[in-house]
Design an enzyme around this catalytic site. Structure first.
Site, PDB file in Angstrom:
ATOM      1  N   HIS A  20       0.862  -1.197   0.000  1.00  0.00           N
ATOM      2  CA  HIS A  20       0.000   0.000   0.000  1.00  0.00           C
ATOM      3  C   HIS A  20       0.896   1.245   0.000  1.00  0.00           C
ATOM      4  CE1 HIS A  20      -3.999  -1.859   1.646  1.00  0.00           C
ATOM      5  NE2 HIS A  20      -3.819  -2.099   0.366  1.00  0.00           N
ATOM      6  N   HIS A  33     -10.931  -9.919  -6.413  1.00  0.00           N
ATOM      7  CA  HIS A  33     -10.677  -8.565  -5.899  1.00  0.00           C
ATOM      8  C   HIS A  33      -9.854  -7.803  -6.936  1.00  0.00           C
ATOM      9  CE1 HIS A  33      -9.614  -5.334  -3.254  1.00  0.00           C
ATOM     10  NE2 HIS A  33      -8.575  -5.863  -2.665  1.00  0.00           N
ATOM     11  N   GLU A  60      -7.922  -5.081  -6.608  1.00  0.00           N
ATOM     12  CA  GLU A  60      -6.682  -4.386  -6.252  1.00  0.00           C
ATOM     13  C   GLU A  60      -5.516  -5.035  -7.009  1.00  0.00           C
ATOM     14  OE1 GLU A  60      -6.149  -3.898  -2.007  1.00  0.00           O
ATOM     15  OE2 GLU A  60      -4.796  -2.207  -2.314  1.00  0.00           O
ATOM     16  N   ASP A 102      -2.558  -5.965  -6.594  1.00  0.00           N
ATOM     17  CA  ASP A 102      -1.717  -7.081  -6.132  1.00  0.00           C
ATOM     18  C   ASP A 102      -2.341  -8.428  -6.520  1.00  0.00           C
ATOM     19  OD1 ASP A 102      -3.637  -6.207  -4.233  1.00  0.00           O
ATOM     20  OD2 ASP A 102      -2.645  -7.270  -2.601  1.00  0.00           O
ATOM     21  N   HIS A 125     -11.518  -6.223   2.025  1.00  0.00           N
ATOM     22  CA  HIS A 125     -11.452  -4.919   2.656  1.00  0.00           C
ATOM     23  C   HIS A 125     -11.816  -3.769   1.717  1.00  0.00           C
ATOM     24  CE1 HIS A 125      -7.379  -3.527   1.042  1.00  0.00           C
ATOM     25  NE2 HIS A 125      -7.612  -4.688   0.495  1.00  0.00           N
ATOM     26  N   ASP A 185      -8.260 -11.462   0.450  1.00  0.00           N
ATOM     27  CA  ASP A 185      -7.477 -10.801   1.507  1.00  0.00           C
ATOM     28  C   ASP A 185      -7.866 -11.274   2.917  1.00  0.00           C
ATOM     29  OD1 ASP A 185      -5.814  -9.198  -0.082  1.00  0.00           O
ATOM     30  OD2 ASP A 185      -7.344  -7.657  -0.273  1.00  0.00           O
ATOM     31  N   TYR A 187      -1.906  -7.907  10.089  1.00  0.00           N
ATOM     32  CA  TYR A 187      -2.734  -7.686   8.897  1.00  0.00           C
ATOM     33  C   TYR A 187      -4.136  -7.231   9.316  1.00  0.00           C
ATOM     34  CZ  TYR A 187      -4.424  -8.501   4.156  1.00  0.00           C
ATOM     35  OH  TYR A 187      -4.951  -8.330   2.904  1.00  0.00           O
ATOM     36  N   HIS A 208      -2.891 -13.874   0.395  1.00  0.00           N
ATOM     37  CA  HIS A 208      -1.562 -13.537   0.905  1.00  0.00           C
ATOM     38  C   HIS A 208      -1.201 -14.537   2.005  1.00  0.00           C
ATOM     39  CE1 HIS A 208      -1.515  -9.578  -1.009  1.00  0.00           C
ATOM     40  NE2 HIS A 208      -2.695  -9.316  -0.481  1.00  0.00           N
TER      41      HIS A 208
HETATM   42 FE1  FEO Z   1      -6.804  -5.722  -1.176  1.00  0.00          FE
HETATM   43 FE2  FEO Z   1      -4.312  -7.955  -1.276  1.00  0.00          FE
HETATM   44  O1  FEO Z   1      -5.370  -6.601  -1.931  1.00  0.00           O
END
Ligand code: FEO
Length: 400
Positions: free
Chosen positions: A23, A79, A81, A83, A147, A166, A194, A227
């Site tokens: 981030h 998701h 995002e 990553d 999230h 996530d 996290y 992750h």
């Molecule tokens: Fe919300 Fe691992 O991206």
């Protein structure tokens, strides 16, 4: 190289041993991380998520070594995002017609980041499902605000794997992939870090989602997040931890946080810590200089605390920038049901304690009246105020 995880499901993600920040610079990575993508090879071949943009060409090249990309029947994008979606641009160059299953909000996320590329989107909602052959199917579960608004999880029947994205993840690189093979202390610490730094603001949403998930009666045998380690043995352990963490979590811990110019405010911080240990010997007491400590590690300690004391000297009618920036982050994380007090030295105008109290109240803390506000360096009479301050924060201890 793929790694088998269960049945006809493999890990095809990226173990990121080099990663130091996430981030932007807002989350420190101390033990590596991973972007987990999974390949399902039933009668249908399905790719669950991809990896972060910088690794997109390696990701596609490695995937091509494992399978003919044209065999992929569809992709699930849990998701948007980057990553997890960052390799789609490279992948879709090779298989542009392949359907992508995702939430309607994730379409906005992907088009917002990568532009309208004419990808074959299939939007889904909670309870929608798709057959993948061999009597198995994928069931989609929206995870709005866990999230981000577009997040979802995907449950694979038969093998009973929840691809949770996530949620339930950690920034922690585990070559062996599985939680039961990882260092248990690091695993717990990174899972909590996290949660505290990314998911805590959404605890109320999470609480409802856990109830909804329980109501779906999914026979979860494995939780494969996007992750970190995969929860294989007793996967509900992390769900149980989340149920505790989302309920205004606290341990018997007290944390003192400060920055100092010429050591006066540091002296008060240390005296408060000593007094806390004296008054409540079973309480874990931690002390951090906010200009030197890792802010995310510190937030994990605040998450565990039932009370905190925050100090800054007055500088230019305000507080030190290290403390001000940290308090802004503290407000974002929406910790609740915790007490706080303020302290600090001053030479002239002396606004710091008032400003700290206002900011702590604004961050949702129950701020006590007791404080230590020292003109120049604190003398013994001033430091003696630590007793009342600690008593107001921790109450009377049975262990005195
Ligand atoms: Fe919300 Fe691992 O991206």
């Amino acid at each position: 190289m793929r790694k088998h995880i269960k049945g006809n499901v493999s890990f095809v993600g990226h173990l990121d041993w080099e990663l130091e920040r996430f981030h932007g610079d807002d989350f420190s990575i101390l033990n590596g991380s991973s972007q987990n993508a999974y390949l399902i090879e039933e009668e249908k071949t399905v790719l669950i998520d991809t990896v972060w943009t910088p690794h997109r060409f390696d990701f596609v090249e490695n995937l091509e070594k494992e399978i003919d990309l044209k065999k992929i029947d569809f992709i699930v994008c849990n998701h948007g995002e980057c990553d997890h979606s960052g390799s789609l641009t490279a992948l879709m160059e090779k298989i542009p017609e392949t359907p992508i299953y995702l939430t309607a909000t994730a379409v906005k996320s992907l088009e917002g980041q990568y532009g309208k590329r004419g990808w074959n989107f299939h939007t889904v909602k909670t309870g929608d499902s798709v057959e993948i052959g061999n009597g198995k199917k994928l069931i989609f579960v929206e995870m709005k605000m866990l999230h981000w608004p577009d997040s979802m999880a995907t449950f694979m029947t038969g093998d009973n794997i929840l691809f949770s994205n996530d949620a339930f993840g950690q920034h922690y690189a585990v070559e062996e992939l599985f939680a039961d093979l990882a260092n248990p202390c690091l695993l717990h610490k990174e899972a909590m870090k996290y949660y505290a730094n990314i998911l805590n603001p959404f605890s109320a949403v999470l609480k409802k989602k856990l109830t909804e998930l329980a109501g779906m009666n999914l026979p979860i045998e494995m939780i494969a997040p996007s992750h970190g380690a995969i929860w294989r043995e007793n996967p509900m352990h992390i769900v149980d931890l989340y149920a505790r963490w989302c309920d205004n979590y606290q341990e018997d811990q007290f944390t003192v946080l400060y920055d100092t110019m010429w050591e006066g405010t540091a002296k008060i911080a240390h005296r408060i810590a000593e007094e806390a240990h004296k008054l409540s010997p079973n309480t874990v007491v931690r002390v951090f200089n906010l200009s030197k400590a890792d802010k995310n590690e510190v937030m994990t300690e605040v998450f565990k605390s039932r009370a905190i004391a925050v100090g800054s000297p007055t500088v230019c009618n305000s507080i030190l920038s290290s403390v001000a920036g940290w308090l802004e982050f503290l407000k974002q994380l929406k910790f609740r049901d915790k007490k706080a007090a303020a302290f600090g030295c001053y030479g002239w105008s002396g606004e710091s304690v008032r400003i700290l109290k206002e900011k702590l109240a604004d961050a949702g803390f129950q701020v006590v009246d007791e404080n230590i506000r020292s003109l120049w360096n604190p003398d013994e009479a001033c430091l003696a105020g630590a007793e009342d301050l600690v008593r107001a924060l921790l109450g009377e201890s049975e262990n005195r």
